[in-house]
Design a protein around this motif. Sequence first.
Motif, short mmCIF file in Angstrom:
data_model
loop_
_atom_site.label_atom_id
_atom_site.label_comp_id
_atom_site.label_asym_id
_atom_site.label_seq_id
_atom_site.Cartn_x
_atom_site.Cartn_y
_atom_site.Cartn_z
N GLU A 1 -3.55 3.34 -0.35
CA GLU A 1 -4.50 2.67 -1.59
C GLU A 1 -3.40 1.58 -1.92
OE1 GLU A 1 -5.10 4.94 -5.00
OE2 GLU A 1 -5.60 6.80 -3.51
N ARG B 1 0.74 -1.25 0.19
CA ARG B 1 0.05 -0.01 0.11
C ARG B 1 0.68 1.19 -0.06
NH1 ARG B 1 -4.68 -1.10 4.46
NH2 ARG B 1 -5.47 -3.05 3.61
N LYS C 1 -1.31 -0.95 -3.92
CA LYS C 1 -0.46 -0.69 -5.27
C LYS C 1 -0.28 -1.91 -5.90
CE LYS C 1 3.97 1.00 -6.34
NZ LYS C 1 5.38 1.12 -5.94
#
Lengths: 75, 75, 75, 75, 75, 75, 75
Positions: C54, C50, C56
């Motif tokens: 978010e 992350r 990745k």
Amino acid sequence: MNELSRPLDALNKARDKRVIVELKNGRQYVGKLHAFDIHINVVLHEAEERVDGEVKRKLGVTFIRGDTIIMISAE
Amino acid sequence: MNELSRPLDALNKARDKRVIVELKNGRQYVGKLHAFDIHINVVLHEAEERVDGEVKRKLGVTFIRGDTIIMISAE
Amino acid sequence: MNELSRPLDALNKARDKRVIVELKNGRQYVGKLHAFDIHINVVLHEAEERVDGEVKRKLGVTFIRGDTIIMISAE
Amino acid sequence: MNELSRPLDALNKARDKRVIVELKNGRQYVGKLHAFDIHINVVLHEAEERVDGEVKRKLGVTFIRGDTIIMISAE
Amino acid sequence: MNELSRPLDALNKARDKRVIVELKNGRQYVGKLHAFDIHINVVLHEAEERVDGEVKRKLGVTFIRGDTIIMISAE
Amino acid sequence: MNELSRPLDALNKARDKRVIVELKNGRQYVGKLHAFDIHINVVLHEAEERVDGEVKRKLGVTFIRGDTIIMISAE
Amino acid sequence: MNELSRPLDALNKARDKRVIVELKNGRQYVGKLHAFDIHINVVLHEAEERVDGEVKRKLGVTFIRGDTIIMISAE
């Protein structure tokens, strides 16, 4: 090499006296040297953090990890 | 050098009390010192990450690897 | 210092639970803690990388070398 | 903690399979995991160096020193 | 894990063959692998320092300290 | 692996000969290799510090800590 | 390898003589070498910190942690 010429003996003589501890990140801690070990982990009492000679924080009892330390000298 | 003057004894006295743990990357964790070992790996309970004195994240139980730690002091 | 107050016990309690592993390079891995050792080498299952919260990359089984780790906490 | 839950067991299961090895300097090596040891020194066969997902160099048999490694995962 | 699957065995097979040694500082040394040890200290014979694929210096017998090495592969 | 193929044997053959010692900080010391140990701590006699091939300082007997060394080769 | 050709012997000969200690952070300490150990922790007496050849601070008895040291030579 006699007993008194080892580096930790110098720290032992500084026990309970005020010392300056300088760290790799440029910070300086000043306090009474209460304890240390072979890794040069140290505990200061009545410790202060100083930046450019001015007290930035008062910390009381402070444990400092040995591998962050550059130098220890009498205040 | 008596039993009580070793650096880990100072950590032991801080057990279950709130401490500030400062890391080499500049971050600060505050929490109750639950456990530590000779590598200065520590576990904090009710841990918070602080940046510039403000709480950034609440983390709960947190394991911090010893070699990232600069300093541990009472809050 | 009783058996339950050692840092690795905290990791042991987190076994098979989802944890966040933060690395020195700023990256964050989230996954189920499958295994760890005294070097804090860890293996995560169903791991994700992350960045800024978010996801990745999805990585599956991931071995992380202990000396790159700053912190492990419950997700 | 049973035999199968140690980090090196996860590497052992990945033996002869293709893995991604990520280094502290940001480089990525992909290859068949031929060998590893407790320092996480690894040997890859049919190794490729990748940058941003593209193959930069084909390297064949490659020894990677463990202390430069961040993470090893299945490709 | 059989005898032949350890990382140092791969180095042993490369003995007296030309290898590329890449260092943490980005430099590359190419030479005949004459010797190595468990720290991955290596000695190259007829060594050359290369930058961007071009020979920068010819060095002859060269000792390289293991902790500066990222990777060793066949030339 | 015979006695003569270990890295320290190469240093031993260089004893009392002029060597170049390159450090992680980019500096170069040239002098007669007087002593070394398993940590690759070395002592040079008639040592000079060089920058870009020019002598910057003459140092005489010089102790260099092994973990700062990248490479040692014949001058 | 005879007794006199080990690196620490060179330090032992420098005992009670003035030495220059250069650190990884670029600082230079000059003082009388009072003590050292196998980690190259050193204690200087009548120590001075120098920057660009000029005395910046007088420190008295100073403990320097070995892993911060690059080089020790006679003044």
